[in-house]
Design a protein around this motif. Structure first.
Motif, PDB file in Angstrom:
ATOM      1  N   HIS A  25       0.812  -1.214   0.000  1.00 54.42           N
ATOM      2  CA  HIS A  25       0.000   0.000   0.000  1.00 54.42           C
ATOM      3  C   HIS A  25       0.849   1.269   0.000  1.00 54.42           C
ATOM      4  CE1 HIS A  25      -3.179  -2.803   0.482  1.00 54.42           C
ATOM      5  NE2 HIS A  25      -4.084  -1.869   0.636  1.00 54.42           N
ATOM      6  N   PHE A  26       2.060   1.176   0.552  1.00 57.62           N
ATOM      7  CA  PHE A  26       2.954   2.340   0.541  1.00 57.62           C
ATOM      8  C   PHE A  26       3.394   2.694  -0.880  1.00 57.62           C
ATOM      9  CE2 PHE A  26       3.363   1.559   5.072  1.00 57.62           C
ATOM     10  CZ  PHE A  26       3.489   2.838   5.569  1.00 57.62           C
ATOM     11  N   ILE A  27       3.310   1.732  -1.778  1.00 53.29           N
ATOM     12  CA  ILE A  27       3.663   1.978  -3.182  1.00 53.29           C
ATOM     13  C   ILE A  27       2.400   2.156  -4.016  1.00 53.29           C
ATOM     14  CG2 ILE A  27       4.826   1.048  -5.225  1.00 53.29           C
ATOM     15  CD1 ILE A  27       6.536  -0.617  -3.171  1.00 53.29           C
ATOM     16  N   GLY A  28       1.478   1.210  -3.897  1.00 55.50           N
ATOM     17  CA  GLY A  28       0.295   1.198  -4.747  1.00 55.50           C
ATOM     18  C   GLY A  28      -0.627   2.391  -4.563  1.00 55.50           C
ATOM     19  N   ILE A  29      -0.914   2.752  -3.338  1.00 55.70           N
ATOM     20  CA  ILE A  29      -1.864   3.841  -3.111  1.00 55.70           C
ATOM     21  C   ILE A  29      -1.338   5.178  -3.627  1.00 55.70           C
ATOM     22  CG2 ILE A  29      -2.972   5.240  -1.309  1.00 55.70           C
ATOM     23  CD1 ILE A  29      -3.882   2.642  -0.031  1.00 55.70           C
ATOM     24  N   PRO A  30      -0.095   5.565  -3.349  1.00 55.05           N
ATOM     25  CA  PRO A  30       0.376   6.831  -3.948  1.00 55.05           C
ATOM     26  C   PRO A  30       0.323   6.807  -5.478  1.00 55.05           C
ATOM     27  CG  PRO A  30       1.803   6.210  -2.143  1.00 55.05           C
ATOM     28  CD  PRO A  30       0.872   5.041  -2.379  1.00 55.05           C
ATOM     29  N   LEU A  31       0.638   5.670  -6.088  1.00 50.70           N
ATOM     30  CA  LEU A  31       0.546   5.575  -7.545  1.00 50.70           C
ATOM     31  C   LEU A  31      -0.886   5.804  -8.016  1.00 50.70           C
ATOM     32  CD1 LEU A  31       2.863   2.526  -8.393  1.00 50.70           C
ATOM     33  CD2 LEU A  31       3.343   4.962  -8.701  1.00 50.70           C
ATOM     34  N   ILE A  32      -1.846   5.219  -7.317  1.00 52.45           N
ATOM     35  CA  ILE A  32      -3.249   5.366  -7.694  1.00 52.45           C
ATOM     36  C   ILE A  32      -3.717   6.806  -7.489  1.00 52.45           C
ATOM     37  CG2 ILE A  32      -5.622   4.682  -7.121  1.00 52.45           C
ATOM     38  CD1 ILE A  32      -4.354   1.885  -6.385  1.00 52.45           C
ATOM     39  N   VAL A  33      -3.339   7.419  -6.379  1.00 52.73           N
ATOM     40  CA  VAL A  33      -3.742   8.800  -6.116  1.00 52.73           C
ATOM     41  C   VAL A  33      -3.201   9.727  -7.202  1.00 52.73           C
ATOM     42  CG1 VAL A  33      -3.450  10.762  -4.529  1.00 52.73           C
ATOM     43  CG2 VAL A  33      -4.049   8.503  -3.628  1.00 52.73           C
ATOM     44  N   VAL A  34      -1.936   9.580  -7.548  1.00 54.09           N
ATOM     45  CA  VAL A  34      -1.357  10.418  -8.609  1.00 54.09           C
ATOM     46  C   VAL A  34      -2.031  10.105  -9.943  1.00 54.09           C
ATOM     47  CG1 VAL A  34       0.748  10.962  -9.895  1.00 54.09           C
ATOM     48  CG2 VAL A  34       0.815  10.809  -7.401  1.00 54.09           C
ATOM     49  N   ALA A  35      -2.298   8.836 -10.206  1.00 50.23           N
ATOM     50  CA  ALA A  35      -2.966   8.460 -11.456  1.00 50.23           C
ATOM     51  C   ALA A  35      -4.330   9.129 -11.584  1.00 50.23           C
ATOM     52  CB  ALA A  35      -3.125   6.942 -11.535  1.00 50.23           C
ATOM     53  N   VAL A  36      -5.097   9.111 -10.511  1.00 51.41           N
ATOM     54  CA  VAL A  36      -6.417   9.752 -10.537  1.00 51.41           C
ATOM     55  C   VAL A  36      -6.263  11.257 -10.759  1.00 51.41           C
ATOM     56  CG1 VAL A  36      -8.454  10.289  -9.134  1.00 51.41           C
ATOM     57  CG2 VAL A  36      -7.566   7.951  -9.219  1.00 51.41           C
ATOM     58  N   ALA A  37      -5.282  11.857 -10.097  1.00 56.35           N
ATOM     59  CA  ALA A  37      -5.041  13.289 -10.297  1.00 56.35           C
ATOM     60  C   ALA A  37      -4.652  13.580 -11.743  1.00 56.35           C
ATOM     61  CB  ALA A  37      -3.967  13.788  -9.332  1.00 56.35           C
ATOM     62  N   VAL A  38      -3.823  12.729 -12.311  1.00 59.48           N
ATOM     63  CA  VAL A  38      -3.417  12.903 -13.718  1.00 59.48           C
ATOM     64  C   VAL A  38      -4.635  12.797 -14.628  1.00 59.48           C
ATOM     65  CG1 VAL A  38      -2.154  11.814 -15.629  1.00 59.48           C
ATOM     66  CG2 VAL A  38      -1.014  12.168 -13.420  1.00 59.48           C
ATOM     67  N   LEU A  39      -5.405  11.735 -14.462  1.00 58.35           N
ATOM     68  CA  LEU A  39      -6.542  11.495 -15.348  1.00 58.35           C
ATOM     69  C   LEU A  39      -7.635  12.551 -15.212  1.00 58.35           C
ATOM     70  CD1 LEU A  39      -6.677   7.616 -15.045  1.00 58.35           C
ATOM     71  CD2 LEU A  39      -5.943   8.957 -17.038  1.00 58.35           C
ATOM     72  N   LEU A  40      -7.776  13.116 -14.010  1.00 60.04           N
ATOM     73  CA  LEU A  40      -8.798  14.142 -13.794  1.00 60.04           C
ATOM     74  C   LEU A  40      -8.283  15.572 -14.005  1.00 60.04           C
ATOM     75  CD1 LEU A  40     -10.672  12.719 -10.669  1.00 60.04           C
ATOM     76  CD2 LEU A  40     -11.324  12.559 -13.090  1.00 60.04           C
TER      77      LEU A  40
END
Length: 173
Positions: A25-40
């Motif tokens: 989660h220390f890797i996956g969640i930050p990646l997902i948060v940034v991904a959502v920010a990028v896509l939005l």
């Protein structure tokens, strides 16, 4: 009745007791948060400073700040950094923007599911969609715990869900 910080983190932590899952989660969640920010981050309005990413970050910050001011301020700052990164990537070509956002999202979730394999339990959001917004807060709180901070909060959570332990039914990688 509104759930407290301890309620939210305990409910999420119940799905995350294996240290391998927590590490993922220390890797996956930050990646997902940034991904959502990028896509939005597209479209952008008001001279480029307003986007769906900003609106989602503001709603998330409101959620975190209502749970607790200190962690809410940290989460707000981290959300602002994610939105900034999202806006930077959104300025690139459509191919770079989409490839970055989708790539980060897929890799982030793949890492999450590997962690949950070790946990032997499905992700928290499957039972409660609020887990999607509590996940980033869980990572920040767990980082604070690792740094020796917020020990009273950690103790309250562990009193409800137990300590971190390896799942004996899942072999070490």
């Amino acid at each position: 009745m509104k759930k407290t910080l301890v309620d939210q983190l305990s409910q999420y932590a119940a799905y995350h007791r294996d240290p391998r899952n927590i590490a993922s989660h220390f890797i996956g969640i930050p990646l997902i948060v940034v991904a959502v920010a990028v896509l939005l981050a597209r479209p952008q309005w008001a001279g480029g400073w307003l986007s769906p990413a900003v609106l989602v970050a503001l709603a998330s910050a409101w959620f975190y700040l209502r749970l607790e001011l200190r962690l809410g301020l940290v989460m707000s700052a981290l959300m602002a950094l994610a939105v900034w990164a999202g806006h930077v990537v959104a300025q690139q070509s459509t191919l770079v923007w989409l490839a970055s956002g989708i790539g980060l999202f897929v890799v982030g979730w793949a890492i999450q599911f590997v962690g949950h394999h070790y946990e032997g339990r499905k992700p928290a959001f499957v039972d409660d969609l609020v887990g999607l917004i509590v996940g980033p807060l869980f990572v920040v709180a767990d980082l604070a715990f690792l740094l020796g901070m917020r020990q009273a909060l950690k103790e309250q959570i562990e009193a409800r869900v137990g300590g971190v332990r390896m799942n004996p039914h899942r072999a070490a990688a």
